[in-house]
Design an enzyme around this catalytic site. Structure first.
Site, PDB file in Angstrom:
ATOM      1  CB  SER A 298      29.366 -10.725  23.949  1.00 23.71           C
ATOM      2  OG  SER A 298      30.077 -10.574  22.989  1.00 23.71           O
TER       3      SER A 298
ATOM      4  CG  ASP B 123      33.605  -7.891  18.603  1.00 22.13           C
ATOM      5  OD1 ASP B 123      34.339  -7.483  17.362  1.00 22.13           O
ATOM      6  OD2 ASP B 123      32.884  -8.958  18.448  1.00 22.13           O
TER       7      ASP B 123
ATOM      8  N   GLY C  91      25.074 -14.342  19.467  1.00 21.48           N
ATOM      9  CA  GLY C  91      26.036 -15.310  18.450  1.00 21.48           C
ATOM     10  C   GLY C  91      25.796 -15.074  16.985  1.00 21.48           C
TER      11      GLY C  91
HETATM   12  C1  MEV Z   1      34.414 -11.374  16.664  1.00 24.14           C
HETATM   13  O1  MEV Z   1      33.502 -10.532  16.137  1.00 24.14           O
HETATM   14  C2  MEV Z   1      35.677 -11.083  15.810  1.00 24.14           C
HETATM   15  C3  MEV Z   1      36.624 -12.055  16.075  1.00 24.14           C
HETATM   16  O2  MEV Z   1      38.005 -11.276  15.328  1.00 24.14           O
HETATM   17  C4  MEV Z   1      37.234 -12.132  17.624  1.00 24.14           C
HETATM   18  C5  MEV Z   1      37.909 -10.872  18.120  1.00 24.14           C
HETATM   19  O3  MEV Z   1      38.308 -10.126  17.339  1.00 24.14           O
HETATM   20  O4  MEV Z   1      37.785 -10.865  19.463  1.00 24.14           O
HETATM   21  C6  MEV Z   1      36.485 -13.281  15.514  1.00 24.14           C
END
Ligand code: MEV
Length: 309
Positions: free
Chosen positions: A88, A130, A82
């Site tokens: 993740s 990600d 988090g």
């Molecule tokens: C999370 O690291 C990045 C966000 O843009 C969500 C995503 O792209 O899946 C907030």
């Protein structure tokens, strides 16, 4: 036995906007997650039976691969959960790679696509930035169409993302983790609900996309002052989208005087900030004094690594 390791990431430009298909840029970082898999007579994670709540990403990866015979998995992660640093994604990528290598070869593109499916299944609407960065490593640029350095394309929820490799010069970045675990799913939902009802939110999302493209040009030209200013503007827009937090404000305030630019990185709502700085040691100390946990980040690390000792 197989050991697969995948890096976390930080987003330099474009988080949240990328969920709507806008451009975004992320780099792999030098904090990694390693998953070891050994054939066994029952399934276990770190010596315990699989718990569908605690091991949500591992469980979803197992379901995606659908292996007929069980494994004992050992998961070790350097990436705080988090924290906005892609914990993740790294666990999804390394678990999928470990399970697939039991069957044969591991292809980065299929791992990246499947890992996106795992994240989507666990946390709801998301973008593939990600999981693709964790798989590919180095730097990954998301665009609306295919360009130079094209890696792969992902389609979901009526959005198409075109993932590209980017070369990144070595730059000094310091991440400040607030210590507050902020799950991505609810923050993505919050931004989507805001965008559905507000023209200003939709405009902010589009401006973030334009900032990413200007940021990519500024990085290419090694104009670090321009990069820093764009990071600051990106941060303001993320705040306007409602993903700020008072702990983030505290870290940004502490690190800005020592930085060319600083912003939320990842989903926000807690999580981490990232600062571009010519003095990483002082920036890290300032983050610590403001109650955060600093990480000095080296850009351009490797992506997924598979070893079969
Ligand atoms: C999370 O690291 C990045 C966000 O843009 C969500 C995503 O792209 O899946 C907030």
């Amino acid at each position: 036995m197989v050991a697969c390791s995948a890096p976390g990431k930080v987003i330099l430009f474009g988080e949240h906007a990328v969920v709507f298909g806008e451009p975004a840029l992320a780099i792999a970082i030098n904090l990694r997650t390693t998953v070891r898999a050994e054939p066994a007579t029952d399934w276990a994670v770190n010596g315990r039976p699989i718990d569908s709540e605690r091991h949500r990403y591992v469980r979803a990866a197992m379901d995606a691969v659908g292996l007929p015979s069980p494994f004992h998995l050992t998961v070790e992660s350097e990436i705080p959960e988090g924290s906005g640093m892609g914990s993740s994604a790294a666990i999804s990528v390394s678990t999928l790679a470990a399970l697939h290598s039991a069957r044969g070869d591991v292809r980065p593109e299929s791992i990246a696509l499947e890992a996106f499916g795992v994240e989507h299944a666990v946390q709801g609407r998301a973008s593939p930035i990600d999981t693709s960065t964790s798989t590919h490593g180095e730097a990954v640029l998301v665009l609306r169409e295919r360009g130079t350095g094209f890696l792969w394309r992902v389609d979901k929820d009526d959005v198409s993302w075109f993932l590209h490799h980017r070369d990144m010069p070595a730059i000094d970045l310091v991440v400040g983790y607030t210590g507050l675990d902020a799950p991505t799913g609810p923050l993505v939902d919050k931004v989507r609900a805001f965008a559905e009802r507000s023209e200003a939110a939709r405009e902010a999302i589009k401006e973030i996309g334009r900032i990413t493209l200007s940021g990519v040009d500024a990085i290419k030209g090694e104009d670090w002052e321009a990069v820093g200013k764009l990071m600051n503007r990106n941060h303001e827009l993320l705040n306007a989208l409602g993903v700020g937090h008072h702990l983030i404000d505290r870290l940004i305030e502490a690190v800005r005087p020592l930085s060319l630019g600083a912003k939320i990185t990842g989903a926000g709502g807690g999580g981490s900030v990232i600062a571009l700085t010519e003095d990483p040691a002082s920036a890290a100390r300032a983050i610590e004094r403001a109650g955060g946990k600093p990480y000095k980040i080296k850009s351009g690390g490797p992506g997924l690594e598979v070893s079969k000792p």
